[in-house]
Write a protein that holds these residues in place. Structure first.
Motif, PDB file in Angstrom:
ATOM      1  N   TYR A  69       0.872  -1.178   0.000  1.00  0.00           N
ATOM      2  CA  TYR A  69       0.000   0.000   0.000  1.00  0.00           C
ATOM      3  C   TYR A  69       0.908   1.227   0.000  1.00  0.00           C
ATOM      4  O   TYR A  69       1.676   1.443   0.936  1.00  0.00           O
ATOM      5  CB  TYR A  69      -0.918  -0.002   1.216  1.00  0.00           C
ATOM      6  CG  TYR A  69      -1.496   1.355   1.584  1.00  0.00           C
ATOM      7  CD1 TYR A  69      -2.005   2.218   0.611  1.00  0.00           C
ATOM      8  CD2 TYR A  69      -1.541   1.781   2.908  1.00  0.00           C
ATOM      9  CE1 TYR A  69      -2.521   3.462   0.953  1.00  0.00           C
ATOM     10  CE2 TYR A  69      -2.071   3.012   3.261  1.00  0.00           C
ATOM     11  CZ  TYR A  69      -2.546   3.851   2.284  1.00  0.00           C
ATOM     12  OH  TYR A  69      -3.051   5.087   2.613  1.00  0.00           O
ATOM     13  N   TRP A  70       0.831   2.001  -1.069  1.00  0.00           N
ATOM     14  CA  TRP A  70       1.606   3.233  -1.192  1.00  0.00           C
ATOM     15  C   TRP A  70       0.787   4.376  -0.605  1.00  0.00           C
ATOM     16  O   TRP A  70      -0.262   4.753  -1.138  1.00  0.00           O
ATOM     17  CB  TRP A  70       1.920   3.507  -2.666  1.00  0.00           C
ATOM     18  CG  TRP A  70       2.774   4.720  -2.898  1.00  0.00           C
ATOM     19  CD1 TRP A  70       2.410   6.027  -2.707  1.00  0.00           C
ATOM     20  CD2 TRP A  70       4.134   4.746  -3.346  1.00  0.00           C
ATOM     21  NE1 TRP A  70       3.449   6.865  -3.020  1.00  0.00           N
ATOM     22  CE2 TRP A  70       4.523   6.102  -3.413  1.00  0.00           C
ATOM     23  CE3 TRP A  70       5.052   3.751  -3.704  1.00  0.00           C
ATOM     24  CZ2 TRP A  70       5.796   6.491  -3.825  1.00  0.00           C
ATOM     25  CZ3 TRP A  70       6.313   4.143  -4.117  1.00  0.00           C
ATOM     26  CH2 TRP A  70       6.677   5.493  -4.168  1.00  0.00           C
ATOM     27  N   MET A  71       1.252   4.915   0.515  1.00  0.00           N
ATOM     28  CA  MET A  71       0.552   6.040   1.138  1.00  0.00           C
ATOM     29  C   MET A  71       0.871   7.327   0.381  1.00  0.00           C
ATOM     30  O   MET A  71       2.041   7.657   0.169  1.00  0.00           O
ATOM     31  CB  MET A  71       1.005   6.220   2.591  1.00  0.00           C
ATOM     32  CG  MET A  71       0.605   5.125   3.533  1.00  0.00           C
ATOM     33  SD  MET A  71       0.808   5.638   5.273  1.00  0.00           S
ATOM     34  CE  MET A  71       2.574   5.892   5.381  1.00  0.00           C
ATOM     35  N   ALA A  72      -0.154   8.039   0.003  1.00  0.00           N
ATOM     36  CA  ALA A  72       0.042   9.302  -0.729  1.00  0.00           C
ATOM     37  C   ALA A  72       0.323  10.423   0.265  1.00  0.00           C
ATOM     38  O   ALA A  72      -0.438  11.384   0.398  1.00  0.00           O
ATOM     39  CB  ALA A  72      -1.181   9.615  -1.571  1.00  0.00           C
ATOM     40  N   THR A  73       1.463  10.292   0.962  1.00  0.00           N
ATOM     41  CA  THR A  73       1.785  11.230   2.045  1.00  0.00           C
ATOM     42  C   THR A  73       2.119  12.628   1.546  1.00  0.00           C
ATOM     43  O   THR A  73       2.039  13.588   2.309  1.00  0.00           O
ATOM     44  CB  THR A  73       2.981  10.703   2.852  1.00  0.00           C
ATOM     45  OG1 THR A  73       4.068  10.436   1.949  1.00  0.00           O
ATOM     46  CG2 THR A  73       2.618   9.429   3.586  1.00  0.00           C
ATOM     47  N   GLU A  74       2.497  12.750   0.276  1.00  0.00           N
ATOM     48  CA  GLU A  74       2.936  14.054  -0.228  1.00  0.00           C
ATOM     49  C   GLU A  74       1.819  14.870  -0.879  1.00  0.00           C
ATOM     50  O   GLU A  74       2.045  16.012  -1.289  1.00  0.00           O
ATOM     51  CB  GLU A  74       4.095  13.862  -1.210  1.00  0.00           C
ATOM     52  CG  GLU A  74       5.322  13.277  -0.541  1.00  0.00           C
ATOM     53  CD  GLU A  74       6.475  13.064  -1.511  1.00  0.00           C
ATOM     54  OE1 GLU A  74       6.842  14.020  -2.224  1.00  0.00           O
ATOM     55  OE2 GLU A  74       6.993  11.935  -1.568  1.00  0.00           O
ATOM     56  N   ASP A  75       0.630  14.291  -0.991  1.00  0.00           N
ATOM     57  CA  ASP A  75      -0.498  15.068  -1.504  1.00  0.00           C
ATOM     58  C   ASP A  75      -0.734  16.288  -0.614  1.00  0.00           C
ATOM     59  O   ASP A  75      -0.487  16.244   0.597  1.00  0.00           O
ATOM     60  CB  ASP A  75      -1.775  14.224  -1.530  1.00  0.00           C
ATOM     61  CG  ASP A  75      -1.829  13.306  -2.745  1.00  0.00           C
ATOM     62  OD1 ASP A  75      -0.853  13.268  -3.499  1.00  0.00           O
ATOM     63  OD2 ASP A  75      -2.847  12.613  -2.914  1.00  0.00           O
ATOM     64  N   HIS A  76      -1.247  17.347  -1.195  1.00  0.00           N
ATOM     65  CA  HIS A  76      -1.541  18.522  -0.374  1.00  0.00           C
ATOM     66  C   HIS A  76      -3.019  18.931  -0.455  1.00  0.00           C
ATOM     67  O   HIS A  76      -3.382  20.021  -0.015  1.00  0.00           O
ATOM     68  CB  HIS A  76      -0.639  19.703  -0.758  1.00  0.00           C
ATOM     69  CG  HIS A  76      -0.744  20.130  -2.187  1.00  0.00           C
ATOM     70  ND1 HIS A  76       0.216  19.842  -3.121  1.00  0.00           N
ATOM     71  CD2 HIS A  76      -1.696  20.831  -2.835  1.00  0.00           C
ATOM     72  CE1 HIS A  76      -0.129  20.357  -4.287  1.00  0.00           C
ATOM     73  NE2 HIS A  76      -1.305  20.955  -4.146  1.00  0.00           N
ATOM     74  N   ASP A  77      -3.857  18.043  -0.998  1.00  0.00           N
ATOM     75  CA  ASP A  77      -5.288  18.348  -1.102  1.00  0.00           C
ATOM     76  C   ASP A  77      -5.996  17.938   0.196  1.00  0.00           C
ATOM     77  O   ASP A  77      -6.699  16.932   0.252  1.00  0.00           O
ATOM     78  CB  ASP A  77      -5.895  17.620  -2.300  1.00  0.00           C
ATOM     79  CG  ASP A  77      -5.310  18.085  -3.615  1.00  0.00           C
ATOM     80  OD1 ASP A  77      -5.091  19.308  -3.740  1.00  0.00           O
ATOM     81  OD2 ASP A  77      -5.056  17.244  -4.495  1.00  0.00           O
ATOM     82  N   PHE A  78      -5.806  18.735   1.224  1.00  0.00           N
ATOM     83  CA  PHE A  78      -6.331  18.410   2.546  1.00  0.00           C
ATOM     84  C   PHE A  78      -7.847  18.272   2.553  1.00  0.00           C
ATOM     85  O   PHE A  78      -8.406  17.382   3.225  1.00  0.00           O
ATOM     86  CB  PHE A  78      -5.892  19.477   3.558  1.00  0.00           C
ATOM     87  CG  PHE A  78      -6.367  19.225   4.965  1.00  0.00           C
ATOM     88  CD1 PHE A  78      -5.887  18.149   5.693  1.00  0.00           C
ATOM     89  CD2 PHE A  78      -7.305  20.062   5.560  1.00  0.00           C
ATOM     90  CE1 PHE A  78      -6.317  17.916   6.990  1.00  0.00           C
ATOM     91  CE2 PHE A  78      -7.742  19.837   6.854  1.00  0.00           C
ATOM     92  CZ  PHE A  78      -7.250  18.769   7.581  1.00  0.00           C
ATOM     93  N   ASP A  79      -8.525  19.115   1.780  1.00  0.00           N
ATOM     94  CA  ASP A  79      -9.995  19.079   1.781  1.00  0.00           C
ATOM     95  C   ASP A  79     -10.555  17.773   1.223  1.00  0.00           C
ATOM     96  O   ASP A  79     -11.714  17.447   1.452  1.00  0.00           O
ATOM     97  CB  ASP A  79     -10.551  20.258   0.971  1.00  0.00           C
ATOM     98  CG  ASP A  79     -10.331  21.587   1.661  1.00  0.00           C
ATOM     99  OD1 ASP A  79     -10.053  21.579   2.877  1.00  0.00           O
ATOM    100  OD2 ASP A  79     -10.419  22.640   1.009  1.00  0.00           O
ATOM    101  N   GLU A  80      -9.736  17.041   0.472  1.00  0.00           N
ATOM    102  CA  GLU A  80     -10.192  15.757  -0.069  1.00  0.00           C
ATOM    103  C   GLU A  80     -10.103  14.624   0.952  1.00  0.00           C
ATOM    104  O   GLU A  80     -10.757  13.594   0.782  1.00  0.00           O
ATOM    105  CB  GLU A  80      -9.359  15.376  -1.304  1.00  0.00           C
ATOM    106  CG  GLU A  80      -9.618  16.251  -2.515  1.00  0.00           C
ATOM    107  CD  GLU A  80      -8.862  15.750  -3.738  1.00  0.00           C
ATOM    108  OE1 GLU A  80      -8.239  14.675  -3.649  1.00  0.00           O
ATOM    109  OE2 GLU A  80      -8.901  16.432  -4.779  1.00  0.00           O
ATOM    110  N   ILE A  81      -9.320  14.816   1.996  1.00  0.00           N
ATOM    111  CA  ILE A  81      -9.040  13.685   2.901  1.00  0.00           C
ATOM    112  C   ILE A  81      -9.426  13.946   4.360  1.00  0.00           C
ATOM    113  O   ILE A  81      -9.258  13.075   5.201  1.00  0.00           O
ATOM    114  CB  ILE A  81      -7.548  13.303   2.829  1.00  0.00           C
ATOM    115  CG1 ILE A  81      -6.641  14.480   3.228  1.00  0.00           C
ATOM    116  CG2 ILE A  81      -7.173  12.860   1.431  1.00  0.00           C
ATOM    117  CD1 ILE A  81      -5.951  14.340   4.520  1.00  0.00           C
ATOM    118  N   ASN A  82      -9.958  15.115   4.665  1.00  0.00           N
ATOM    119  CA  ASN A  82     -10.138  15.498   6.070  1.00  0.00           C
ATOM    120  C   ASN A  82     -11.491  15.092   6.659  1.00  0.00           C
ATOM    121  O   ASN A  82     -11.941  15.670   7.643  1.00  0.00           O
ATOM    122  CB  ASN A  82      -9.944  17.012   6.238  1.00  0.00           C
ATOM    123  CG  ASN A  82     -11.044  17.826   5.566  1.00  0.00           C
ATOM    124  OD1 ASN A  82     -11.792  17.307   4.724  1.00  0.00           O
ATOM    125  ND2 ASN A  82     -11.159  19.097   5.926  1.00  0.00           N
TER     126      ASN A  82
END
Length: 533
Positions: A134-147
């Motif tokens: 499982y590759w964690m998308a830790t570098e994404d910056h779209d906080f509103d998509e994951i919060n």
């Protein structure tokens, strides 16, 4: 647990591009490598084995051991990490954002599909080893998509001002989210298990990446899942030669743009998922992830005062590779550079953008992985299944758009024939004779006949719609029951897996839910699965 399946193209929720890919449309052949059939993995293994550098394995194992140093892991995961040093070990990968408490249900489907694929490959090719990643998308910056995540039709949301890579975000403030979550699930069923899981993940870890690793490890560690965080200086160092090709030669921009143009020629219905940029990297520091652009011979980090000459940027890349973050175009290449990977498992949107990338991989000499559509499922209770039967429906009918479903059912149960096709056919017969007559006179009469035919057909369409509307009012109770059932199974008129969180089912089914997924989700199924429990 009863299982039923329907073809993806009959659900109405998958694009033409993905349906054509599943049909192995000949025009799409240049855009993928090997189709993910069990027998095709032999060739993929040979190709990856011949090209994957031995030193990359050592870097990978060292990085993973460091990433896992504060995590209690299962024997299976520990063994998988160690085995990655062996040239006969390969990975199958899925990736996902760091959605709060796993986010939508398909997070589980992705990982279950990946673990099941690794097990099936081991059975078919026992001389090799296969590690689910499982590759964690830790570098994404779209906080509103994951919060946030949805539960019982409510949005459980983490309200926080956030900048930069989400994996580095502090978990401060998630205690308030926990209070909201705990109040919503109350004291019944498996609520205490879920509360404890949330607390341990988010209230006992400092960053969102650490919390997500803990959560995924608890849910899937026993099956040997290996979790990779790409925000890692050791791993990024392997990417440096390819990043240079992107930043200074713009190879991905050229190649992916060409592929998009070729895909568009095949069908105007193919939706282009992502467009490449001249430079497909962000500059990354704490609270900062901004695009790098070339301006007047220098390289500028947008929304900052940071500039580099070409020589300075190359030096920065060599000295601090961790400060360069790949975007959605470059990240797949990063994955394939650092992992001995055979196959990527993703959703329809993900596979759509992967299909743009093959020529770019070839230009950089990196083997292109096989692409597999993850399992999709609709979980339906026995009570809901009985409602479907009482309404005289098939499960597949519920995938129709709501107005189409209602119209279809009203036509089926109405004691009045709402289909005016016979009247339209009779009208056409009548006008056929008028056309024969018109041909013997002048063109002006022919035009008048055509206009009259159109007018009368429109009149019949209007009458048919009014009759259907009248029957809907008369059969209102049936319409209400029908729409209520569809709304239960397709919340917000979307697939259940895209809306609900796994806790919705865990509250009812407890520890049996994930094992049921392992038993029923077959990565080679290639159909939408209906799970009746």
């Amino acid at each position: 647990m009863d299982i039923d399946c329907i073809p993806f193209k009959e659900t109405g929720y998958f694009s033409k591009l993905i349906c054509d890919y599943l049909d192995q449309h000949e025009d799409l052949r240049p855009f993928f490598n090997r189709y993910p059939k069990l027998e095709n993995f032999a060739g993929q293994i040979q190709e990856k084995q011949a090209s994957f550098p031995k030193n990359h394995r050592k870097v990978l194992v060292d990085a993973l051991q460091k990433q896992y140093q504060d995590t209690i892991i299962s024997e299976a995961t520990s063994e998988h990490i160690t085995r990655l040093a062996d040239s006969k070990t390969f990975t199958v990968v899925t990736g996902h954002q760091l959605n709060l408490f796993t986010g939508p249900l398909y997070f589980l489907y992705k990982i279950v599909s990946t673990i099941n694929l690794a097990q099936k490959l081991k059975e078919a090719y026992p001389e090799y080893h296969f590690v689910p990643v499982y590759w964690m998308a830790t570098e994404d910056h779209d906080f509103d998509e994951i919060n946030y995540f949805n539960l019982h039709g409510k949005k459980i949301q983490w309200n926080k001002k956030a900048k930069g890579a989400v994996g580095r975000l502090s978990t401060d403030g998630l205690d308030q989210v926990f209070d909201t979550f705990a109040a919503e699930i109350g004291q019944f069923g498996q609520s205490e298990v879920l509360k404890k899981l949330f607390q341990q993940a988010y209230l006992q870890h400092n960053t969102l990446a650490e919390a997500t690793r803990f959560l995924a490890n608890v849910l899937f560690g026993e099956q040997g899942l290996v979790i990779v965080d790409g925000d890692d200086a050791q791993l990024k160092k392997l990417l440096v030669p390819y990043a240079k090709k992107d930043i200074f030669e713009q190879i991905p921009f050229t190649k992916v743009s060409e592929s998009i143009a070729e895909l568009s020629k095949i069908s105007s219905d193919y939706t282009i998922q992502v467009n490449p940029r001249e430079i497909n990297y962000f500059y990354l520091k704490d609270n900062l992830r901004e695009r790098i652009v070339e301006k007047q011979g220098k390289y500028h980090v947008i929304n900052t005062h940071i500039d580099f000459t070409p020589e300075a940027l190359e030096e920065e890349l060599e000295s601090h590779p961790e400060r360069f973050s790949p975007n959605v175009v470059a990240r797949p290449l990063y994955q394939e550079v650092i992992l001995p990977n055979l196959c990527y498992i993703g959703g329809g949107g993900e596979l759509a953008y992967w299909l743009e990338l093959k020529s770019y991989f070839e230009a950089l000499g990196v083997p292109y992985p096989m692409l597999m559509l993850r399992n999709s499922a609709l979980v339906i209770t026995e009570k809901q299944s009985q409602k479907v039967e009482k309404l005289g429906l098939k499960i597949s009918h519920l995938f129709l758009k709501q107005h189409s479903l209602i119209n279809k059912k009203i036509r089926d149960i109405s004691n009045i024939d709402i289909d005016f096709s016979p009247q339209k056919k009779l009208l056409e017969e009548q006008f056929k004779h008028l056309y024969e007559l018109a041909e013997q006179t002048d063109e002006s009469f022919l035009g008048a006949v055509k206009a009259q035919e159109v007018k009368q057909k429109k009149g019949l369409d209007a009458l048919e719609k009014r009759l259907l509307k009248a029957q809907k009012r008369k059969l209102k109770d049936h319409v209400v029951r029908l729409t209520e059932l569809q709304n239960e199974l397709f919340p917000n008129k979307s697939l259940q897996e895209r809306q609900w969180n796994f806790s919705e089912f865990y509250l009812e089914m407890g520890d049996s839910f994930i094992p049921i997924l392992f038993e029923t989700l077959d990565p080679f199924c290639e159909k939408f699965i209906i799970l009746k429990h």
